[in-house]
Write an enzyme that holds these catalytic residues in place. Structure first.
Site, mmCIF file in Angstrom:
data_model
loop_
_atom_site.group_PDB
_atom_site.id
_atom_site.type_symbol
_atom_site.label_atom_id
_atom_site.label_comp_id
_atom_site.label_asym_id
_atom_site.label_seq_id
_atom_site.Cartn_x
_atom_site.Cartn_y
_atom_site.Cartn_z
ATOM 1 N N TRP A 223 0.777 -1.206 -0.002
ATOM 2 C CA TRP A 223 0.045 0.136 -0.146
ATOM 3 C C TRP A 223 0.775 1.093 -0.063
ATOM 4 O O TRP A 223 1.819 1.126 0.725
ATOM 5 C CB TRP A 223 -0.862 -0.117 1.199
ATOM 6 C CG TRP A 223 -1.869 1.334 1.285
ATOM 7 C CD1 TRP A 223 -3.089 1.368 0.822
ATOM 8 C CD2 TRP A 223 -1.302 2.471 2.014
ATOM 9 N NE1 TRP A 223 -3.413 2.784 0.733
ATOM 10 C CE2 TRP A 223 -2.567 3.307 1.716
ATOM 11 C CE3 TRP A 223 -0.367 2.962 2.757
ATOM 12 C CZ2 TRP A 223 -2.324 4.616 2.364
ATOM 13 C CZ3 TRP A 223 -0.422 4.089 3.267
ATOM 14 C CH2 TRP A 223 -1.576 4.981 3.090
ATOM 15 N N ASP B 95 -16.419 11.512 -2.614
ATOM 16 C CA ASP B 95 -15.625 10.172 -2.278
ATOM 17 C C ASP B 95 -16.562 9.624 -1.051
ATOM 18 O O ASP B 95 -17.824 10.079 -1.141
ATOM 19 C CB ASP B 95 -14.154 10.445 -2.084
ATOM 20 C CG ASP B 95 -13.208 9.315 -2.317
ATOM 21 O OD1 ASP B 95 -13.384 8.471 -1.503
ATOM 22 O OD2 ASP B 95 -12.726 9.322 -3.338
ATOM 23 N N ASP B 96 -16.141 8.788 -0.413
ATOM 24 C CA ASP B 96 -16.630 8.088 0.857
ATOM 25 C C ASP B 96 -17.129 9.100 1.720
ATOM 26 O O ASP B 96 -16.932 10.341 1.713
ATOM 27 C CB ASP B 96 -15.518 7.467 1.366
ATOM 28 C CG ASP B 96 -15.939 6.436 2.463
ATOM 29 O OD1 ASP B 96 -17.136 6.011 2.575
ATOM 30 O OD2 ASP B 96 -14.925 5.436 2.785
ATOM 31 N N ARG C 17 -9.875 -2.958 7.545
ATOM 32 C CA ARG C 17 -10.788 -1.700 7.472
ATOM 33 C C ARG C 17 -12.051 -1.729 7.826
ATOM 34 O O ARG C 17 -12.966 -1.103 7.204
ATOM 35 C CB ARG C 17 -10.283 -1.364 6.093
ATOM 36 C CG ARG C 17 -10.409 0.103 5.944
ATOM 37 C CD ARG C 17 -10.474 0.847 4.465
ATOM 38 N NE ARG C 17 -10.099 2.154 4.378
ATOM 39 C CZ ARG C 17 -10.867 3.015 3.929
ATOM 40 N NH1 ARG C 17 -11.850 2.548 3.024
ATOM 41 N NH2 ARG C 17 -10.766 4.186 3.955
ATOM 42 N N LYS D 29 -16.224 6.458 -9.062
ATOM 43 C CA LYS D 29 -15.081 5.749 -8.388
ATOM 44 C C LYS D 29 -15.209 4.557 -7.908
ATOM 45 O O LYS D 29 -16.065 4.526 -6.775
ATOM 46 C CB LYS D 29 -14.544 6.796 -7.762
ATOM 47 C CG LYS D 29 -12.871 6.157 -7.122
ATOM 48 C CD LYS D 29 -12.231 7.368 -6.326
ATOM 49 C CE LYS D 29 -11.207 6.909 -5.310
ATOM 50 N NZ LYS D 29 -10.774 7.742 -4.610
ATOM 51 N N TRP D 30 -14.863 3.514 -8.236
ATOM 52 C CA TRP D 30 -15.239 1.992 -7.797
ATOM 53 C C TRP D 30 -14.038 1.493 -7.062
ATOM 54 O O TRP D 30 -13.424 1.010 -7.614
ATOM 55 C CB TRP D 30 -15.761 1.301 -9.333
ATOM 56 C CG TRP D 30 -15.950 -0.268 -9.130
ATOM 57 C CD1 TRP D 30 -15.110 -1.237 -8.204
ATOM 58 C CD2 TRP D 30 -17.078 -1.003 -9.631
ATOM 59 N NE1 TRP D 30 -16.078 -2.307 -8.243
ATOM 60 C CE2 TRP D 30 -17.482 -2.348 -8.989
ATOM 61 C CE3 TRP D 30 -18.059 -0.443 -10.468
ATOM 62 C CZ2 TRP D 30 -18.320 -3.176 -9.369
ATOM 63 C CZ3 TRP D 30 -19.161 -1.289 -10.753
ATOM 64 C CH2 TRP D 30 -19.029 -2.769 -10.135
ATOM 65 N N ASP D 31 -14.415 1.549 -5.737
ATOM 66 C CA ASP D 31 -13.380 1.031 -5.005
ATOM 67 C C ASP D 31 -13.356 -0.335 -4.460
ATOM 68 O O ASP D 31 -14.510 -0.794 -4.565
ATOM 69 C CB ASP D 31 -13.369 2.012 -3.783
ATOM 70 C CG ASP D 31 -11.833 2.521 -3.334
ATOM 71 O OD1 ASP D 31 -11.028 1.696 -3.414
ATOM 72 O OD2 ASP D 31 -11.835 3.608 -2.832
ATOM 73 N N MET D 32 -12.294 -0.756 -3.886
ATOM 74 C CA MET D 32 -12.282 -2.384 -3.293
ATOM 75 C C MET D 32 -11.192 -2.156 -2.452
ATOM 76 O O MET D 32 -9.890 -2.464 -2.833
ATOM 77 C CB MET D 32 -12.425 -3.198 -4.581
ATOM 78 C CG MET D 32 -12.106 -4.646 -4.002
ATOM 79 S SD MET D 32 -13.057 -5.155 -2.695
ATOM 80 C CE MET D 32 -12.575 -6.830 -2.454
ATOM 81 N N ASN D 33 -11.567 -2.330 -0.941
ATOM 82 C CA ASN D 33 -10.501 -1.933 -0.112
ATOM 83 C C ASN D 33 -10.011 -2.992 0.951
ATOM 84 O O ASN D 33 -9.463 -2.769 1.605
ATOM 85 C CB ASN D 33 -10.934 -0.530 0.620
ATOM 86 C CG ASN D 33 -10.902 0.636 0.040
ATOM 87 O OD1 ASN D 33 -9.988 0.773 -0.777
ATOM 88 N ND2 ASN D 33 -11.808 1.723 0.231
ATOM 89 N N ASP E 279 -2.737 5.269 -3.085
ATOM 90 C CA ASP E 279 -3.153 6.407 -1.972
ATOM 91 C C ASP E 279 -1.962 7.264 -1.810
ATOM 92 O O ASP E 279 -2.156 8.210 -0.920
ATOM 93 C CB ASP E 279 -3.721 5.741 -0.898
ATOM 94 C CG ASP E 279 -5.053 5.261 -1.004
ATOM 95 O OD1 ASP E 279 -6.015 5.909 -1.921
ATOM 96 O OD2 ASP E 279 -5.732 4.536 -0.316
HETATM 97 C C1 GLA Z 1 -9.507 4.145 -0.877
HETATM 98 C C2 GLA Z 1 -9.243 5.034 -1.829
HETATM 99 C C3 GLA Z 1 -9.190 6.273 -1.694
HETATM 100 C C4 GLA Z 1 -10.440 6.731 -0.906
HETATM 101 C C5 GLA Z 1 -10.880 5.798 0.183
HETATM 102 C C6 GLA Z 1 -12.260 6.029 0.720
HETATM 103 O O1 GLA Z 1 -8.522 3.907 0.185
HETATM 104 O O2 GLA Z 1 -7.921 4.537 -2.557
HETATM 105 O O3 GLA Z 1 -8.977 7.013 -2.823
HETATM 106 O O4 GLA Z 1 -11.558 6.606 -1.931
HETATM 107 O O5 GLA Z 1 -10.781 4.404 -0.159
HETATM 108 O O6 GLA Z 1 -12.465 5.296 1.929
#
Ligand code: GLA
Length: 723
Positions: A195, A361-362, A438, A471-475, A543
């Site tokens: 990361w 964003d979030d 997370r 923005k399609w995220d996957m954390n 990030d």
């Molecule tokens: C991930 C993305 C960030 C942001 C956060 C929001 O870490 O990489 O850019 O969108 O999620 O929780």
């Protein structure tokens, strides 16, 4: 071009040849892959025929040691002890196969893969060779596909296993491709990371045995990228031989290079077999992901440019050439503390900056005050946004902006309404506390009802509001792998079924909402691969938004992926990840050759920074038209170097842009000449800001003078224009 004569298959691209032969016993031998040569009977080139003490052999016209023979689809349990391409467990439980030539077909165009991403062609310019092998032991057929994109030196490869027998068999290993070379004095290059430090090139000497890059996390990963190159010892950026493989796949993969006991090198790529098995009943077909294979005798730079061309011309969303938007993302501006007033104020602040999309964003949904809740509840938080998004979208529109939104579709918070309703929808083992990461869990996308429900809740928002960007995220990574919907004999299918479910949802959104620009993300750049780029033409790279940290990341990412797919934002200083302070100019310059965006609170900008920002945005507008087809050159490596330099050259060589960044000022250094690439030797160019006019040959061979920089992190952005 593909030709077949006297049991030889000849694949010829602009600069490479790939030659195979059907041996008298039916084994498909690999004869040659490298710089383009004439189509030629290669019988004189058998180094590895002959008998070797105690090593199993087969007899064709001469005795052949299987453990040495270069092959296209090596079998398991019949004397080749290296990595097998396909392993089928027969109805009697044995894993022994013997693949022999059965037939072949040649046709124009590419192959359409039903539920997996692939390289396509509108123009029919590709050709495909399909070679069918039969396993003499189980009777199952294996189809090897070679789709040839001649002008860009690309061969797309995938494998299909078709159970044409009456029995059920089980697949344990399936490589998308296998190439065997008769040399091993080489290096391997892969992209490692973590990361905040994704895709750092690493070069190492091959050793006997296997060197692999792989993922078992359910996604391609921060730690690795589905790419590896096999290069000769003398290969550098612009000269020497390089073979590159990248998978069009976002799930668990393995790419390996194995040096055998007789000195040959096996280069293979496919689904990671560690946790994979697939039950194949009578009549069923299993299709591997597609791999992209390329060869360059002009170093790593040309290998990269071949990958870039394949992506730009033939890969789904990237080939559709949707205009990349300059976004203003609010994550690093406000994190979870978003509300309508803040967004309206931001719109007022950025309205004359020239940007295209404001991205919330979030933090906009459920009770999302921090990362512990609400994923899966895709309903607007009305405390934060009492009128929904109507006011915001109105304000955006009246100021010439579009509106974008963040989702993380594949996960769920245990503190959410969705979890209360469907506690069994996440990947878990009954009675075992799930591993958390997370504060989120992964939804089981191998289950159709789960995928459908996510589609319904997300699409309700996308239908109700005029949203131009997602923005399609996957954390998080997958743990407790498996599905309660699969029988105990099929748990090895879960990882692949899960990623097929993810792709099916992406495909559905791509089809139903063609006006939306989708950008991938995964805790930064934890899923940057050609699989995602098939559905989304851009991916958030890392990030780590620090301009100096980004030099290495963007440098490594460009090894495989075109610059316009690499999303780069100018963020605040001191940088939130590293604490580093860099000039605003450098932050903009480092993003300029890629997909430029901004991610900070505009109210904290100084008047000078705002003026500079407007210049950066209008410069990007001016450059973007030709940058998306430009040839990209990595002029200087940033690791262990005092500076980093990149260059883009327009397809017609009439324009170029060069970025130079000082990482570590060296007082003893008087400056340097930067040798540019890719220009027309005979053309004359004006160099800005130097205000000189010189020939292409001077800029390339004598170099562009770079005066000593007196400060760390200063950048110079040159424009080179034909006069
Ligand atoms: C991930 C993305 C960030 C942001 C956060 C929001 O870490 O990489 O850019 O969108 O999620 O929780």
């Amino acid at each position: 071009m593909i030709a077949f004569a006297n049991n030889y298959f000849y694949i010829t691209t602009k600069s490479s040849s790939y030659i195979m032969k059907i041996l008298p016993d039916g084994v498909l031998k690999h004869c040659y892959y490298g710089r383009r040569i004439s189509n030629q009977n290669m019988d004189y080139y058998n180094l590895y025929t002959g008998y070797s003490y105690i090593v199993p052999y087969m007899i064709n016209n001469e005795v052949t040691t299987m453990d040495a023979l270069p092959q296209e689809c090596p079998s398991c349990g019949r004397g080749d002890y290296r990595n097998p391409a396909v392993v089928i467990e027969n109805a009697d439980g044995r894993r022994v196969n013997d693949f022999k030539y059965f037939s072949h077909r040649l046709y124009r165009g590419a192959v359409c893969l039903e539920s997996l991403p692939y390289l396509d062609t509108d123009t029919g310019s590709a050709e495909t060779l399909e070679i069918i092998l039969k396993d003499l032991i189980s009777g199952v057929h294996v189809h090897l596909f070679y789709t040839v994109f001649e002008d860009i030196d690309i061969i797309a490869r995938h494998t299909e296993v078709r159970n044409i027998t009456e029995s059920t068999v089980r697949l344990h290993n399936i490589m998308s491709l296998n190439v065997d070379f008769e040399f091993s004095d080489c290096d391997m290059i892969s992209l490692y990371g973590s990361w905040g430090k994704e895709r750092t090139p690493e070069r190492y000497t091959l050793h006997h045995g296997k060197a692999t890059v792989s993922s078992n996390k359910g996604s391609s990963g921060h730690h690795s990228c589905p790419f590896a190159a096999l290069v000769k010892k003398d290969t550098d950026e612009e000269s020497g031989e390089a073979y590159g493989i990248s998978l069009i796949y976002s799930g668990d993969f393995e790419i390996g290079i194995q040096v055998g006991q007789f000195g040959g090198t096996r280069f293979y790529a496919g689904i990671n077999s560690e946790n994979f098995s697939w039950k194949l009943q009578k009549g069923e077909i299993f299709t591997s992901p597609q791999a992209i294979l390329t060869y360059s005798h002009e170093g790593l730079g040309k290998m990269s440019r071949n990958f870039h061309a394949a992506c730009r011309r033939h890969l789904g969303a990237c080939a559709q050439k949707k205009k990349h938007a300059i976004v203003w993302n609010l994550w690093e501006a406000f994190y979870f503390e978003v509300n309508e007033q803040k967004i309206l104020d931001t719109i007022n602040a950025v309205r004359d900056f020239g940007i295209d999309v404001l991205v919330l964003d979030d933090g906009w949904f459920g009770n999302r005050e921090n990362e512990s809740t609400s994923l899966g509840d895709w309903l607007i938080n009305t405390d934060k946004f009492p009128g929904g998004f109507n006011n915001i979208i109105e304000r955006c529109k009246s100021n010439g902006l579009k509106f974008g939104l963040w989702f993380e579709p594949e996960v769920i918070s245990s503190e959410s309404n969705l979890f209360k309703k469907h506690p069994d929808w996440c990947i878990h083992i009954d009675g075992v506390a799930p591993m958390k990461s997370r504060s989120e869990l992964v939804l089981d996308f191998s289950r159709q009802e789960v995928v459908d429900a996510v589609y319904d809740s997300m699409s309700a928002i996308l239908k109700k509001y005029d949203i131009a960007y997602v923005k399609w995220d996957m954390n998080r990574n997958i743990t407790d792998n498996g599905s309660i919907s699969l029988s105990n004999g099929q748990q090895g299918e879960h990882s692949h079924r899960h990623i097929l479910g993810v792709y099916s949802l992406m495909q559905r959104f791509k089809k139903e909402f063609p006006h939306i620009f989708f950008e991938g993300s995964a805790g930064g750049g934890g899923r940057f691969d050609f699989g995602i780029l098939y559905y989304m033409p851009q991916i958030w790279t890392s990030d780590n938004s620090d301009a100096i940290g980004r030099l290495q990341i963007q440098h490594g990412t460009s090894m495989v992926f075109p610059p316009e797919t690499i999303s780069c934002h100018v963020s605040a200083c001191p940088n939130h990840q590293t604490g580093r302070v860099t000039p605003f100019k450098t932050r903009g310059d480092v993003a300029q050759l890629f997909s430029l965006g901004y991610e900070l609170d505009p109210n904290h900008l100084t008047t000078e920074q705002i003026e500079l920002l407007k210049v950066q945005v209008s410069k990007h507008r001016e450059l973007e038209g030709w940058l998306e087809n430009a040839e990209f050159y990595r002029l200087k490596q940033s690791s262990d170097c005092d500076s980093c330099a990149w260059q883009s050259v327009s397809a017609d060589k009439s324009r170029s842009a060069v970025l130079y960044v000082t990482q570590l000022t060296k007082p003893e250094k008087v400056g340097e000449y930067l040798h540019l690439k890719g220009l027309d030797e005979t053309k004359k160019y004006r160099v800005l800001p130097l205000k000189i006019v010189v020939s292409g040959n001077v800029l390339m061979y004598a170099g562009l003078p770079i005066k000593r920089q007196y400060r760390d992190f200063e950048s110079i952005f040159f424009e080179i224009l034909e006069v």
